[in-house]
Design an enzyme around this catalytic site. Structure first.
Site: not given
Ligand code: EPU
Length: 420
Positions: A26-27, A96, A120, A309
């Protein structure tokens, strides 16, 4: 939430055995889809999972002027010469990953207006890293009426960016913006999840110049234009990991076709420590367990650390393990919300900040529970498999967002599961 959401009804206990096939991640698929906006023409993405989030991203691309069709697992995206630049709240709030269109649209069109996704059920999930990174590349960013508005005069300009945290989404947005910037961009402390390399390889096949995939530093030399390409999505390591935990928790024997052990090193090591026997098969991983699991301490961290995850699955396993364990969540601050649901099945868990202390008991007992996000939903289903009696997992639409054919797959492995 959709108007009517399915629930999953599970009659436990169950022992899972047999073979299951893992589809594309998915991701990864969602990011590949967003990145296709970088080049006009017809893109072909293979091994794309038929899940709700892929349909949401397809709709977003259609609203941006693309033509999208999914046949079996092959997604075709026709990208116009100039895509639209606005992503509305009704889609962004559902998923997101919509924020991943920001980099590609900004760098191609010069303006992007993306509704703010908001927080969320797993945390506040800021965008500050995305914003400061794009500003370093020369974008001007403002917020109006719930939208983030990013603009650039002419082309973005290469820069050196040091990420304060290896954020997955930020790494992806900056990579997809920098590939069409003028000059060289160096991004330090990037996320190293396999999804990032998958995206990088797709961008390279579109003509991008990227070095350092899989390392902590990416060096991207901007090019003037990219061309449409074809790519196959890598298998979903989180779905594979979910099946591995399911095998261990139920004392089962599952062959995960398409599962990549090299993307799951730490989770599989933990399962071995818990008592599992894990072997490689010609096209995947076999996970076998013939006793009650031993409790395992887990701390989530960016890749190659233990994935956040799979944290709900680790808590569910410890809930029925022999002994006590601590599970520490270091990535999302609110990812223990589902613990209260797990406690409704009899689990003995105490949460203190970002630590959960779990005292294992032999068997849980079925009850109605509510899925709060995709992975919490899957974790609750695994817990239901080791609960005596009926568990209803409500708000199953969360599960549908990440697990194609979950109920069917569980049934084929011997579980008594129905969607209601
Ligand atoms: N964060 C910030 N500021 C930012 C960006 C991130 O504070 O500008 C923080 C977030 O709040 C979080 C941490 O940094 O506490 C990590 O966030 P990251 O940006 O790495 O995660 P994401 O890109 O929002 C993706 C996956 C998530 C997965 C995470 C970590 C997708 C669509 N989502 O999220 O997947 O948990 O990376 O590996 O790729 C899921 O599939 O169920 C899921 C939540």
């Amino acid at each position: 939430m959709p108007e009517s959401s399915p629930s999953f009804r599970i009659l436990g206990p169950a022992r899972l055995s047999g073979e299951v096939k893992v589809t594309g991640a998915k991701n990864s698929a969602l990011k590949l889809m967003a990145a296709s906006l970088l080049a006009p023409g017809t893109h072909t993405l293979r091994n794309v999972p038929d899940i709700a989030d892929v349909h949401i991203m397809s709709e977003l691309l259609v609203r941006l002027g693309c033509t999208v069709s999914l046949n079996n697992d092959v997604l075709t995206i026709d990208v116009p010469a100039t895509p639209g630049h606005k992503a509305e709240y009704d889609l962004v709030r559902k998923m997101r990953a919509s924020i991943n269109v920001l980099g590609p649209i900004l760098t191609r069109v010069g303006i992007a207006e993306i509704s703010l996704p908001g927080g969320d059920a797993i945390g506040s999930r800021g965008l500050d890293f995305h914003i400061s990174g794009l500003e370093a590349l020369g974008a001007t960013i403002t917020f109006e009426h719930g939208f983030i508005i990013a603009k650039v005069d002419g082309r973005l300009k290469g820069a050196t960016i040091d990420l304060v945290f290896p954020s997955v989404g930020t790494t992806e947005n900056l990579m997809t913006a920098a590939v069409l910037a003028k000059g060289t961009t160096t991004i330090n402390n990037v996320a190293r999840e396999p999804d990032i390399s998958d995206l990088g390889e797709y961008l390279i096949s579109m003509g991008a110049k990227i070095q350092g995939l899989g390392t902590q530093t990416l060096v991207i030399e901007g090019v003037d234009s990219l061309k449409a390409a074809e790519h196959s999505t890598l298998p979903d390591r989180i779905v594979s990991g979910t099946w591995a935990f399911a095998a261990v928790m139920t004392g089962g024997d599952i062959t995960i076709q398409g599962g990549r052990a090299d993307h799951l090193e730490l989770p599989l090591d933990k399962l071995v420590a818990s008592g599992a026997v894990i072997t490689s098969t010609p096209d995947g991983i076999r996970v076998k367990m013939d006793k009650r699991p031993i409790a395992i301490d887990v701390a989530t961290l960016p890749y190659p650390g233990f994935p956040t995850d799979l944290q709900p699955m680790a808590i569910a396993l410890n809930a029925i393990a022999d002994g006590s364990a601590i599970v520490t969540e270091n990535v999302f601050e609110a990812r223990f919300m589902f613990v209260n649901e797990l406690k409704r099945l009899g689990a003995r868990i105490t949460v203190d900040g970002h630590h959960a202390a779990i005292a294992g008991i032999k068997q849980l007992s079925g009850a109605p529970v509510v899925a709060t996000d995709i992975r919490a939903g899957a974790g609750l289903v695994l817990a239901a498999l080791v609960s005596e009696g009926i568990t209803i997992v409500e708000d199953g639409f969360h599960i549908d967002r990440g697990y194609p054919n979950f109920a069917e797959d569980l049934r084929s492995l011997g579980a008594d599961v129905t969607r209601i």
